[in-house]
Design a protein around this motif. Structure first.
Motif, PDB file in Angstrom:
ATOM      1  N   ARG A   7       0.872  -1.168   0.000  1.00 31.30           N
ATOM      2  CA  ARG A   7       0.000   0.000   0.000  1.00 31.30           C
ATOM      3  C   ARG A   7       0.917   1.228   0.000  1.00 31.30           C
ATOM      4  O   ARG A   7       1.635   1.481   0.973  1.00 31.30           O
ATOM      5  N   ALA A  36      -1.640  -1.374  -4.216  1.00 32.22           N
ATOM      6  CA  ALA A  36      -2.622  -0.303  -4.033  1.00 32.22           C
ATOM      7  C   ALA A  36      -1.870   1.014  -3.870  1.00 32.22           C
ATOM      8  O   ALA A  36      -0.967   1.118  -3.040  1.00 32.22           O
ATOM      9  N   GLY A  38      -2.002   5.419  -3.731  1.00 28.16           N
ATOM     10  CA  GLY A  38      -2.712   6.680  -3.572  1.00 28.16           C
ATOM     11  C   GLY A  38      -1.774   7.843  -3.824  1.00 28.16           C
ATOM     12  O   GLY A  38      -0.544   7.679  -3.817  1.00 28.16           O
ATOM     13  N   SER A  62      -6.076   3.412  -6.545  1.00 30.04           N
ATOM     14  CA  SER A  62      -7.181   2.804  -5.801  1.00 30.04           C
ATOM     15  C   SER A  62      -7.312   3.360  -4.388  1.00 30.04           C
ATOM     16  O   SER A  62      -8.372   3.248  -3.770  1.00 30.04           O
ATOM     17  N   LEU A  63      -6.245   3.954  -3.852  1.00 31.92           N
ATOM     18  CA  LEU A  63      -6.296   4.555  -2.524  1.00 31.92           C
ATOM     19  C   LEU A  63      -6.684   6.033  -2.568  1.00 31.92           C
ATOM     20  O   LEU A  63      -6.668   6.723  -1.550  1.00 31.92           O
ATOM     21  N   LEU A  92      -5.110   4.860   5.796  1.00 33.02           N
ATOM     22  CA  LEU A  92      -5.026   3.975   4.632  1.00 33.02           C
ATOM     23  C   LEU A  92      -4.107   2.783   4.861  1.00 33.02           C
ATOM     24  O   LEU A  92      -3.898   1.988   3.951  1.00 33.02           O
ATOM     25  N   ILE A  94      -0.802   2.553   5.227  1.00 27.23           N
ATOM     26  CA  ILE A  94       0.241   2.660   4.210  1.00 27.23           C
ATOM     27  C   ILE A  94       1.518   1.929   4.644  1.00 27.23           C
ATOM     28  O   ILE A  94       1.956   2.034   5.790  1.00 27.23           O
TER      29      ILE A  94
END
Length: 376
Positions: A7, A36, A38, A62-63, A92, A94
């Motif tokens: 992430r 994923a 962001g 997607s984030l 999130l 991360i």
């Protein structure tokens, strides 16, 4: 492709130029590998062109794409932005927070300093190196760079030139500091065929002195084709010194040989000129050199920044920056000996194909990310 899904949060201030191109390519490729991703960008950078680029990237993020106020100059917002980055890292979940440019790099590492568990990566993209150590702002930025080194999993440089400059201006990184070249997509290696009425030369870039536009105008004065006809140039781009460039063209009586067409996509412009020109006075690792070479255009460029790393085995072809006579001589030789220029182009293309692909770039960055994540 890694079996461990990460992430990742990419942090940058203004989503423009080569920095954004790099982040966009990395985001798309990481997403295609199952990670994923962001983005955090400045809430103020919201002109129509920027919004269109971010909207195009949204399906790979997607984030989400998150807006945080990021002042261009040092200010109160620099105390609040890292808190917002930390909050998003926690919300999130991360694993990796990767800051791009001076501000993105500071926020990513300050977020870690203030409590996030995410591993913090940093790619300068020139950013902090543009600030003089003689200025108060420069001294603050350089101090912060050194102070935040302990919070950095790795400083990733896009060229050997950038790494050497960082070591000279800031100091040698005490964390891993790999050089990972920017990359092109497979489609960008498709050749571009010149239009039937293509100019002899094409320039694509911002119209400002740093891009070498004034030595370029001077070099065009007196430049002729082998058939004795005056050489022609098409210029794509805009900028604060367009008016001054137009005046320089008029002063030399070159208005019928140099055509300014405004900002245009680089690849479309490569069909409108037979040889690409990059006469910059300073650069880091310009995408336009990569793009033109990948499109199978001969490229005439100056020996600045990391351009020699792009030229690889043809680096001896580069000309001194700011030297209109040397630039004119190289352009004249290229017109006279197109077969030699084509041979150099093929050699350069082989080098770029091997070292400057998006896949290779992402492989290397992904490996750095995975190395920073504890295995359980």
């Amino acid at each position: 492709m890694s079996h461990q899904q990460l992430r990742v949060l990419q942090v940058m201030r203004a989503p423009v130029g080569g920095l954004f191109r790099h982040v966009a390519d990395l985001t798309r490729e990481l997403a295609s590998r199952g990670h994923a991703v962001g983005l955090i960008v400045d809430s103020i950078a919201n002109d129509g062109q920027t919004e269109a680029k971010l909207a195009d990237l949204a399906s790979s993020a997607s984030l989400g794409i998150h807006r945080v106020a990021m002042p261009r100059l040092l200010g109160q917002g620099d105390l609040l932005a890292p808190m917002a980055v930390r909050r998003l890292c926690r919300q999130l979940h991360i694993d990796i927070v990767h800051g791009h440019g001076a501000k993105g790099g500071f926020y990513a590492r300050l977020a870690r300093l203030s409590g996030t568990k995410a591993a913090a990566f940093y790619t300068p993209h020139g950013g902090v190196l543009h600030y003089s150590a003689q200025s108060a702002t420069g001294r603050i930025f350089h101090f912060l760079e050194r102070a935040l080194m302990r919070q950095t999993a790795a400083v990733i440089f896009e060229s050997q030139y950038a790494k050497a400059t960082y070591a000279r201006v800031i100091g040698e990184p005490t964390c891993p500091s790999p050089v990972i070249y920017n990359g092109l997509t497979p489609e960008e290696f498709e050749p571009v065929t010149a239009d039937g009425d293509a100019a002899d030369f094409v320039f694509v870039g911002e119209l400002r002195a740093l891009k070498g536009i004034f030595p370029l105008v001077e070099a065009m004065d007196g430049l002729v084709r082998p058939d004795g006809q005056p050489a022609t140039l098409v210029v794509a781009g805009d900028g604060g010194e367009r008016g001054a460039m137009e005046a320089a063209i008029a002063t030399r009586g070159l208005g019928d040989r140099i055509h300014l067409v405004g900002a245009q996509p680089a690849r479309a412009m490569f069909a409108r000129g037979r040889v690409a020109l990059v006469p910059s006075l300073a650069e880091s690792l310009p995408y336009v050199v990569l793009e033109a070479a990948a499109a199978k255009l001969p490229v005439i460029a100056t020996n600045v920044g990391g351009i020699g790393e792009i030229f690889g085995p043809t680096a001896s072809d580069l000309v001194p920056a700011g030297d209109a006579d040397a630039l004119r001589a190289k352009m004249q030789t290229t017109l006279a000996h197109p077969d030699v220029a084509a041979a150099s182009m093929r050699q350069r293309l082989e080098h770029i194909s091997e070292h400057f692909s998006v896949g290779r770039m992402t492989d290397a960055i992904e490996a750095q990310y995975l190395a920073a994540i504890p295995t359980s």
